[in-house]
Every structure is written in structure tokens, then in C-alpha cells.
Design a protein around this motif. Structure first.
Motif: not given
Lengths: 214, 365
Positions: B238, B240-242, B252, B268
Motif C-alpha cells: 500500500y 498513500w496516493g500511489g 504522496f 492505495d
């Protein structure tokens, strides 16, 4: 891959054009739909832009689910995830969750009622999950003095809570998002629970009475 | 009578005070951390399955008992005794004790329960405490305890005995646990808390659906392509923002708590769905809540049984209010979804009934 530099004159013209167009758009009335009623399965999307400003407008071009090539021009590069906290975000995300609830489901109860209901809803959830304070509601928790706490008090946390009308003025629902650790040591957040209340009158005074859940 | 089998929550900091949790405590994700039979110590899983086979000898009318039910109870009661030694005969050492139920208030212990066994099972004659992997109170064990491992002793500190005792207790006089109302009643009997019931039901769903792989036969071509694409990313972290239509990407900075995806190449939740649907030419909006506006919406009220393979599955703080949607996955059938659950996890399969806040689905194909 590199791109060709653009002409400064072309850029200036584009800037002027975009400024004029932007000003015109700002003068236009907002096209946001009114908040959805509580019973509506579809919520207002008005809050979306507040929580995820980069999210493009959802397309209806796929309604009916056929031609996928006609879908909206979503960005090909990553945009930030919705600002809504995911699982595991911790206390830092609680305010955002609270704001999300309040924006998505606008207040519709007198402020004093909402405060009272929210306080009671939090306490009821705590009593059900941890056992603390069950004696306050003998009708809801008949075995109030003989309870085995299902969740530890130590990491129990109400992340967000709102109280709203539940269909008619004599009913209300407290909607809670919470976190807790069970007896096996597993901690989970973003749990969703609701407590329902009815308004009753005793000696002329109105009071909110919680309803048993099972 | 004491309402529940089990007893008190840990004292103060639950992890430090509750022996059972010393090595088995979970991180911040709980059910969001996932779970499958592979996460259960094999000897414990064998005990659950053995109890299912044998419970009919004692309660012939009992129906619908399955190992995920027992596993779910043991998960929330003791985390399957992880961290203890389980001998070949099922004996668990060191023994597992809950806090002393003396009403002191420690760890939510608000009820004083008089001693019933003179310390035979709980090691103290000054009061009562729950014992073993299923956290039986000695007084309850006295009624439902049975010998499950053939040594002629019914011992709540033995995995086989405890699992059989739990099965008997849940079966009562002959419940049909395949019926949701009776299953709920059985769990509620174990602990009179609605949130306890919801917690156990979530784990039952997780263990049940994890027992079988996704069946991709006979799926329409595009649906299969979407699901195959998402499944091919299992194990990707995971971020974040990926993730985007082209595949995993660096994310991000940062979530409110400071979780950053800048150094993690992955997905994400909505990044994964964007990637999978792009394989069939569907460009999805970037965020989970915006994706709920695409295709034909399936309201939460229809339940998870209305989902078909390939549907997007949503989770919200307020189901029915789509702006509160915070998670999305892709339904693969059999009650499971492929998803990127949360920071710190990887793309994986989960039960759609496990995560709280099911907010319906969307059919795009």
C-alpha cells in the motif's frame, strides 16, 4: 519523453483566455445538489470537493455499464488519495472523520437535542463495548451488573459522532465511528455503529429513550 | 448467572496486563490487518476442526457449526493463544488467565464474580477469572466442559477440550448456526454485547471466505481481465496516493498522521481499482468516493449478496452518504474482494463482510 517549448505569445494569449473563462465560471451559480435526505441511498456529493479537491467530477457516461472507452478524462498520473483517513490513521484523523460526517449529513435537530443525544450515544456505545456504565440503562442492558467487557477501556475511542432525525421528529439516530481493542488484543478503528432513540414524554417533559439493539 | 463465558478486559494497558496478549497483540489495523487460516497456529486450527466433528456426539441437533465460528471466538478472546506453546495433546502453556473479576474497575473489570472452583482452573480461590484460549469462566466450564483429546480430563487450558466446550456452548440445545439469527444469539450468549457480536461475525466472514480461492471460471471477458489485473498485484505494498492506470507508483506525502507514500511504490485503494479497470479501457476518477459515481450504483441496502464479480465495493463512515466513502475494492466473488486495505499492508483478498461500513457497490461492466 521531452516536450517542445511553447511560444511565449501563445502562453500569454492562453492565460488571458483562461482568466476570462474562469471569471465567468465563478459568476455562475453553484450546481451542487441539495443535501440528500437521511433515507436516500445516495449522499450529496457536495462535500466531495471539500475533502478531495483533486477528484474529478464523477462521470455518468458509464451509467448502464457498457462502453468503457467513453469514461471521463481522469488524470493518468497519481492524484492524492481522498483526504478521508483510512484504517490505522489514529487520533490525527478523527477531526476529519467528524467533519466528513457533519458535511455529509447536515444537522436537522435542535442543537440542545443533538448535544444530549450525542453524549448519550457515546455513553451507550461505551457501555455496550466495554461494560462501563451499563447500570444507567437497565432496560437496554438487562444484565447490567453481570457483564464481561468485550473491548478494553484503555484503547476505546469514539472517533466521531453525530445525532440526526431518524425519519420523523419523534425519532433520532446517533451515528458513531469508533475504535477499540478486543479481548484478544486486536485493535480496529473506523467501526461504524448506530443507536436509535425515540422521544417520550414524562410528566410533560420530553426525553430521548434509547432502543435496544437486538 | 454471569451472562458471558468470558471475563474482563485487560487491566490498564490491555496488552501488558493480559497474559494472553503478550505476543499476540495486533497492530493498529485490527480486522483491516486481514486474517486467514494460515494465520492460526496449526494445532489450534486442528482443535477447532476436531470440535466441529465431535460436537454432534453431544448435541445431535446442532447444525451449521463450522471451524470459522470457533476460530472467530478464539481470535477475539485470546488471539488463538499465539505466543503460547501448544503441546501435541493440546495442552497450552503457560496457562492463560484473564484478570481477577473482583469489581475493582481495573481494565473494565466492574463486576465481582465469586469463586466457583476454589482455584482448580483459574489458580485462585479469592475470586473468579476466565481461563484458556476460549476464556471460559470456571463456573461455565463446569457445565459445558468436555474431554476433547481423549485423556479423560476436561481441561479449559487444553485446546481440544476448550474448543469442544465452546462448540457445545454455542450449540446450546440444538441451534442451527447456519441461520444468522441463531448464530447471532449464540455469539451474544457468549458475551452480551452487540459490538462483540459484530466483531465475531466479522472474523467469521474473514475466515470463511479465506478458505477458498477466487473462482474465475465462466466470468465475462472484461470482468475476468479486471479481476486478473488486480489479483496480479497481490503482495504489492500500500502506498498513500500511489498507483494509477499504468500500475504501481510512488505516492504522496502525507496523511493527517504523517503517513507518506513518497518512498513506497505501490497502490492505495483507488489506485488499484484505477489500474485494474484501465486494463479494459475504463478510466476511473482518482478517489474512492468519486469512483462511487461511476457505473450503476448498488445501494448498501441491497447487501453484499447483490455484488457480482468485477463490481466496485465501497466502505464509508456513513453508508448511504457517498462523500464519506473512504475505501474501495473489487469484488471477486465468493464473498471476497481484492483491495489495498491501508498503509502498512499489501494488496490482498479480504471478506467484503469483515470491514465495517459497507456502502454498496458500483457495476461498471
Amino acid at each position: 519523453m521531452t516536450t517542445t517549448p511553447r511560444s511565449p505569445r501563445l502562453l500569454l494569449a492562453s492565460t488571458v483566455l483562461l482568466t476570462v473563462a474562469g471569471g465567468a465560471l465563478l459568476d455562475m451559480p453553484q450546481a451542487q445538489p441539495p443535501p440528500a435526505p437521511a433515507a436516500s441511498p445516495r449522499a450529496s456529493r457536495a462535500a466531495t470537493s471539500a475533502t478531495s479537491p483533486s477528484a474529478p467530477t464523477a462521470s455518468s457516461s458509464l451509467a448502464g455499464g457498457t462502453d468503457s472507452s467513453a469514461s471521463p478524462s481522469a488524470p493518468t498520473q497519481s492524484a492524492p488519495e481522498s483526504a478521508l483517513p483510512p484504517h490505522g490513521e489514529g487520533v490525527a484523523g478523527d477531526q476529519t472523520v467528524q467533519r466528513s460526517l457533519e458535511t455529509a449529513w447536515p444537522p436537522d435537530l435542535p442543537a440542545a437535542d443533538e448535544r444530549e443525544l450525542r453524549t448519550e450515544g457515546r455513553a451507550l456505545l461505551r457501555a455496550d463495548a466495554t461494560g462501563v456504565g451499563r447500570g444507567q440503562w437497565p432496560d437496554v442492558f438487562p444484565a447490567s451488573n453481570q457483564v464481561a467487557p468485550a473491548f478494553a477501556t484503555a484503547r476505546f475511542r469514539v472517533q466521531a459522532a453525530i445525532a440526526r432525525r431518524d425519519g420523523n421528529p419523534a425519532k433520532a439516530v446517533v451515528h458513531l465511528v469508533w475504535a477499540g481493542m478486543d479481548r484478544g488484543g486486536t485493535f480496529t478503528d473506523l467501526r461504524v455503529s448506530e443507536w436509535h432513540f425515540t422521544r417520550t414524554f414524562e410528566k410533560g417533559a420530553a426525553t430521548w429513550t434509547p432502543q435496544p439493539r437486538l | 448467572m454471569f451472562a458471558a463465558v468470558c471475563c474482563a478486559a485487560p487491566v490498564g494497558n490491555a496488552i501488558s496486563a493480559y497474559m494472553a496478549l503478550k505476543t499476540g497483540a495486533q497492530g493498529g489495523g485490527g480486522i483491516a490487518e486481514g486474517g486467514s487460516a494460515a494465520d492460526i497456529p496449526p494445532r489450534m486450527l486442528a482443535a477447532y476442526k476436531k470440535a466441529v466433528q465431535n460436537v454432534g456426539l453431544y448435541v445431535p441437533r446442532c447444525q451449521g457449526m463450522r471451524w470459522p465460528i470457533l476460530a472467530a471466538i478464539a481470535k477475539v478472546e485470546s488471539n488463538h493463544a499465539i505466543g503460547r506453546t501448544v503441546a501435541g495433546n493440546g495442552d497450552i502453556r503457560p496457562k492463560m488467565y484473564g484478570v481477577l473479576l473482583n469489581g475493582s474497575g481495573q481494565g473494565g473489570n466492574i463486576t465481582a464474580v465469586p469463586d466457583s472452583d476454589r482455584g482448580k482452573w483459574d489458580g485462585t480461590a479469592t475470586g473468579e477469572r476466565a481461563v484458556g484460549p476460549f476464556q471460559f469462566l470456571p463456573s461455565v466450564w463446569e457445565r459445558v466442559g468436555r474431554d476433547g483429546n481423549g485423556d479423560k480430563i476436561a481441561d479449559p487450558h487444553n485446546a481440544d477440550d476448550a474448543a469442544l466446550g465452546a462448540a457445545l456452548y454455542l450449540c446450546g440445545r440444538g441451534r442451527d448456526l447456519a441461520k444468522s439469527t441463531q448464530l447471532r444469539a449464540a455469539i451474544f450468549q457468549y458475551n452480551h454485547s452487540d459490538e462483540y457480536v459484530a466483531n465475531v461475525l466479522g472474523w467469521i466472514a474473514q475466515y470463511t471466505t479465506s478458505a477458498a480461492g477466487p473462482d474465475l471460471k465462466n466470468l465475462p471477458g472484461k470482468v475476468r481481465i479486471v479481476i486478473d489485473a488486480a489479483l496480479s498485484q497481490r503482495g504489492v505494498p500500500y502506498s498513500w496516493g500511489g498507483g494509477n492506470a499504468d500500475g504501481p507508483s510512488y505516492g504522496f506525502c502525507c496523511s493527517r498522521s504523517g503517513k507518506s507514500g513518497t518512498s513506497i511504490k505501490g497502490f492505495d485503494c483507488s489506485g488499484l481499482t484505477s489500474y485494474a479497470y484501465a486494463r479494459v479501457g475504463v478510466r476511473l476518477p482518482r478517489t474512492a468516493d468519486a469512483q462511487a459515481g461511476v457505473g450503476r450504483r448498488l445501494p448498501a441496502g441491497l447487501g453484499t449478496s447483490a455484488l457480482r464479480p468485477g463490481d466496485l465495493v465501497f466502505y464509508a463512515y456513513v453508508p448511504g452518504r457517498d462523500s464519506t466513502i473512504h475505501h474501495v475494492g473489487i469484488y471477486v466473488g465468493g464473498g471476497r474482494m481484492i483491495n489495498a486495505p491501508r498503509p502498512g499492508t499489501v494488496v490482498r483478498l479480504d471478506s467484503v463482510d469483515t470491514m465495517s461500513g459497507f456502502a454498496g457497490g458500483a457495476r461498471l461492466l
